[in-house]
Design a protein around this motif. Sequence first.
Motif, PDB file in Angstrom:
ATOM      1  N   GLU A 227       0.853  -1.176   0.000  1.00  0.00           N
ATOM      2  CA  GLU A 227       0.000   0.000   0.000  1.00  0.00           C
ATOM      3  C   GLU A 227       0.895   1.234   0.000  1.00  0.00           C
ATOM      4  O   GLU A 227       1.856   1.318   0.772  1.00  0.00           O
ATOM      5  CB  GLU A 227      -0.887   0.015   1.257  1.00  0.00           C
ATOM      6  N   LEU A 228       0.577   2.185  -0.857  1.00  0.00           N
ATOM      7  CA  LEU A 228       1.335   3.445  -0.920  1.00  0.00           C
ATOM      8  C   LEU A 228       0.449   4.578  -0.435  1.00  0.00           C
ATOM      9  O   LEU A 228      -0.660   4.761  -0.940  1.00  0.00           O
ATOM     10  CB  LEU A 228       1.788   3.717  -2.362  1.00  0.00           C
ATOM     11  N   VAL A 229       0.928   5.317   0.548  1.00  0.00           N
ATOM     12  CA  VAL A 229       0.232   6.533   0.965  1.00  0.00           C
ATOM     13  C   VAL A 229       1.149   7.709   0.655  1.00  0.00           C
ATOM     14  O   VAL A 229       2.282   7.775   1.144  1.00  0.00           O
ATOM     15  CB  VAL A 229      -0.121   6.514   2.466  1.00  0.00           C
ATOM     16  N   VAL A 230       0.673   8.598  -0.171  1.00  0.00           N
ATOM     17  CA  VAL A 230       1.442   9.779  -0.551  1.00  0.00           C
ATOM     18  C   VAL A 230       1.035  10.926   0.361  1.00  0.00           C
ATOM     19  O   VAL A 230      -0.154  11.235   0.496  1.00  0.00           O
ATOM     20  CB  VAL A 230       1.170  10.159  -2.020  1.00  0.00           C
ATOM     21  N   VAL A 231       2.011  11.518   1.026  1.00  0.00           N
ATOM     22  CA  VAL A 231       1.724  12.685   1.869  1.00  0.00           C
ATOM     23  C   VAL A 231       1.872  13.928   0.997  1.00  0.00           C
ATOM     24  O   VAL A 231       2.986  14.301   0.621  1.00  0.00           O
ATOM     25  CB  VAL A 231       2.663  12.750   3.085  1.00  0.00           C
ATOM     26  N   ALA A 232       0.753  14.538   0.693  1.00  0.00           N
ATOM     27  CA  ALA A 232       0.787  15.735  -0.160  1.00  0.00           C
ATOM     28  C   ALA A 232       1.526  16.850   0.575  1.00  0.00           C
ATOM     29  O   ALA A 232       1.222  17.162   1.720  1.00  0.00           O
ATOM     30  CB  ALA A 232      -0.631  16.169  -0.498  1.00  0.00           C
ATOM     31  N   GLY A 233       2.521  17.415  -0.065  1.00  0.00           N
ATOM     32  CA  GLY A 233       3.296  18.479   0.566  1.00  0.00           C
ATOM     33  C   GLY A 233       4.330  17.969   1.554  1.00  0.00           C
ATOM     34  O   GLY A 233       4.996  18.761   2.213  1.00  0.00           O
ATOM     35  N   HIS A 242       5.273  15.198  10.519  1.00  0.00           N
ATOM     36  CA  HIS A 242       3.826  14.928  10.533  1.00  0.00           C
ATOM     37  C   HIS A 242       3.552  13.746  11.465  1.00  0.00           C
ATOM     38  O   HIS A 242       2.988  12.725  11.047  1.00  0.00           O
ATOM     39  CB  HIS A 242       3.328  14.610   9.119  1.00  0.00           C
ATOM     40  N   LEU A 245      -0.158  12.256  11.934  1.00  0.00           N
ATOM     41  CA  LEU A 245      -0.604  11.585  10.716  1.00  0.00           C
ATOM     42  C   LEU A 245       0.112  10.250  10.539  1.00  0.00           C
ATOM     43  O   LEU A 245      -0.510   9.212  10.308  1.00  0.00           O
ATOM     44  CB  LEU A 245      -0.339  12.502   9.513  1.00  0.00           C
ATOM     45  N   LEU A 248      -0.862   7.597  13.163  1.00  0.00           N
ATOM     46  CA  LEU A 248      -2.184   7.025  12.926  1.00  0.00           C
ATOM     47  C   LEU A 248      -2.151   6.061  11.743  1.00  0.00           C
ATOM     48  O   LEU A 248      -2.780   5.006  11.772  1.00  0.00           O
ATOM     49  CB  LEU A 248      -3.214   8.133  12.695  1.00  0.00           C
TER      50      LEU A 248
ATOM     51  N   SER B   4      -3.058   5.938  -2.068  1.00  0.00           N
ATOM     52  CA  SER B   4      -3.927   7.030  -1.637  1.00  0.00           C
ATOM     53  C   SER B   4      -3.057   8.232  -1.320  1.00  0.00           C
ATOM     54  O   SER B   4      -1.862   8.095  -1.083  1.00  0.00           O
ATOM     55  CB  SER B   4      -4.744   6.621  -0.408  1.00  0.00           C
ATOM     56  N   THR B   5      -3.673   9.392  -1.342  1.00  0.00           N
ATOM     57  CA  THR B   5      -2.953  10.632  -1.031  1.00  0.00           C
ATOM     58  C   THR B   5      -3.600  11.284   0.168  1.00  0.00           C
ATOM     59  O   THR B   5      -4.827  11.369   0.242  1.00  0.00           O
ATOM     60  CB  THR B   5      -2.985  11.593  -2.237  1.00  0.00           C
ATOM     61  N   VAL B   6      -2.771  11.677   1.122  1.00  0.00           N
ATOM     62  CA  VAL B   6      -3.301  12.374   2.301  1.00  0.00           C
ATOM     63  C   VAL B   6      -2.566  13.690   2.440  1.00  0.00           C
ATOM     64  O   VAL B   6      -1.436  13.851   1.997  1.00  0.00           O
ATOM     65  CB  VAL B   6      -3.109  11.544   3.597  1.00  0.00           C
ATOM     66  N   ARG B   7      -3.247  14.645   3.051  1.00  0.00           N
ATOM     67  CA  ARG B   7      -2.601  15.912   3.381  1.00  0.00           C
ATOM     68  C   ARG B   7      -2.702  16.054   4.884  1.00  0.00           C
ATOM     69  O   ARG B   7      -3.758  15.811   5.462  1.00  0.00           O
ATOM     70  CB  ARG B   7      -3.288  17.072   2.662  1.00  0.00           C
ATOM     71  N   ASP B   8      -1.609  16.394   5.505  1.00  0.00           N
ATOM     72  CA  ASP B   8      -1.596  16.426   6.966  1.00  0.00           C
ATOM     73  C   ASP B   8      -2.650  17.393   7.491  1.00  0.00           C
ATOM     74  O   ASP B   8      -2.742  18.521   7.041  1.00  0.00           O
ATOM     75  CB  ASP B   8      -0.204  16.846   7.464  1.00  0.00           C
ATOM     76  N   HIS B  12      -8.505  15.302   6.715  1.00  0.00           N
ATOM     77  CA  HIS B  12      -8.098  13.914   6.652  1.00  0.00           C
ATOM     78  C   HIS B  12      -9.017  13.068   7.516  1.00  0.00           C
ATOM     79  O   HIS B  12      -9.314  13.413   8.650  1.00  0.00           O
ATOM     80  CB  HIS B  12      -6.651  13.744   7.111  1.00  0.00           C
ATOM     81  N   LEU B  14      -8.631  10.500   9.099  1.00  0.00           N
ATOM     82  CA  LEU B  14      -8.102   9.994  10.357  1.00  0.00           C
ATOM     83  C   LEU B  14      -8.302  11.008  11.472  1.00  0.00           C
ATOM     84  O   LEU B  14      -8.284  10.677  12.648  1.00  0.00           O
ATOM     85  CB  LEU B  14      -6.599   9.703  10.225  1.00  0.00           C
ATOM     86  N   TYR B  15      -8.465  12.261  11.094  1.00  0.00           N
ATOM     87  CA  TYR B  15      -8.737  13.303  12.069  1.00  0.00           C
ATOM     88  C   TYR B  15     -10.234  13.578  12.038  1.00  0.00           C
ATOM     89  O   TYR B  15     -10.995  12.947  11.332  1.00  0.00           O
ATOM     90  CB  TYR B  15      -7.997  14.600  11.702  1.00  0.00           C
TER      91      TYR B  15
END
Lengths: 262, 314
Positions: A227-233, A242, A245, A248, B4-8, B12, B14-15
């Motif tokens: 599984e790939l999770v991309v953290v935008a920014g 982070h 994030l 979690l 998937s793409t998350v932004r802190d 989100h 999860l929050y």
Amino acid sequence: MPIVFVPSWSIVTSRVWKAQIAYFARRHRVVAFDARGNGRSDQPASAAAYAEVEMALDLLAVMDATAVDRAILVSLSLGAHRSLVAADRAPERVAGLVFLGPSMPLGQPVPGRDIDFDAELDSDEGWARYNRHAWLRDYAGFLQFFFEQCFTESHSTKQIEDAVGWGLETNAETLILTDEAPGIDKPTSLAIAAGIHCPTLVIQGDEDAISGPSRGFALAEAIPGAELVVVAGGGHIPNARHPVLVNLLIERFAQSITGDMG
Amino acid sequence: MTTSTVRDVEHHALYDDAGRAVRPERSDLAAAPDGVRLGFDVYGAGDPTLVLMPSAPIIHSRQWKAQVPYLSRRYRVVTYDGRGNGRSDRPTDPTSYHDGRYVADLATVMDATDTERAVLVGLCTDGVWRAIRLAAEQPDRVLGIVAFAVGVPRIAPPQPHYVESGKTFEEVLPTHEGWAKNNRHYWRSDYADFVQFFFSEITSEPHSTKAIEDAVGWALDGSVDAMLADSEASFPFDLGAVEAICRSVRCPMLLVHGSEDTCQSPARAHRLAELTGAPLVIVEGADHMIPGRHPVLANLLIRDFVESLGGRGR
């Protein structure tokens, strides 16, 4: 389920996991240790001592010493090498793999980083600092530059200051040995990755200015079912910048493996 | 491979839904006696109620963002936007910003939230002085006061940069360097630069970029007209009257002041401690914005203070 926080490059110590340890220790047994070359670990004086295979054997040795039979391995950056080699050699001991900004010889490097490490350069600008002579000339200056690239996000002054402090716990001479040490090449990386069968999570900042995001994307592609999770920014060290994030995400991953709260 | 793409923080899953650690139980507007509407929020259901008072009109209730999630797990927490910022109305006549209006706003929000009595938590003059006034005038409504950056006027000299820039506040100046930005005409021409300078000056600890950026954002939610009207409102008490009001307070108080406070001189905190007998915590190395910049310390001090009250009067 125990979680082992795998050491990254010896430029930092296990304190790079400071924002993870308190959270996860409430739910899991947590093991963290300093890579050889920094912190409380020895600083051997030969490049061979810092080979990735040695680093992977250290990981298994620490699991032995802490009586951890099987764990989730969480690695950052260069730590991906150690995690992969350990998972390849002792798959029965690895319940899951989490890679943060993995620095593997896959995908594309960051533009501008193709600096000759050994050449005498007439510049200390930018990536020209990633150079043996520059390190010996101004190690603290290199650390400051390097960690500014690690934390491209705004509001990172504390993380940069912390990391520079960890870098100053070792020295340029030792770090040069780690750079000379043999790593894992691309064909070997791909072969090991293809043979991974445990659950795998890759967390990759899309503004990673150290490894470049495509390295993380390529590793996630190479490991079956990852599984790939991309953290935008996100930059190169999302666990420090982070932490909520990332914690979690890792906890959700751990729960998916254990089927409960750990 | 799944991707998937998350932004802190922002949106989100999860929050919480809007990146906040906790959502209010109730959000509404309450009308002050002069008709100005005040936006307020109520969090949690514990006991007692804490009112986290605004530093109005320069910023609004989000100044307590680092307190609300923690405190509302234990206590009922009320926050509100002061007149002139946030969801509250923004009158532009100076009489609307008279000292007594702010005290009446506090009582208005307490009434609107069925808060018979509360622990008041304030920062700087807008929070601390109005809390003291309510405690003096309606002692039955105030269980205790936690005063950060003790901004009680008159009881010790203001910081020299306020005295200096105050002298030329109305003048058209040839320079806008440093505290010369604290000037009516400069506020009008580049308010954003003024608040950037102001919050950078009063949040001078290392690693404060986020705290500064937040405060600048809350200030830009506000209104230069409201700020100017507030600056024109005269302060109705002389030194003797201020000291008498402070001495008359009977509820427990805790004073918390940064040793490096650039906005309110520590001398004011020491003097208020003398006047009231309240304990004073000096935070070494801290500047003005203690709740935002040192949230864990601030939260624990508030908690310990509330717990020290026991069940008294509740």
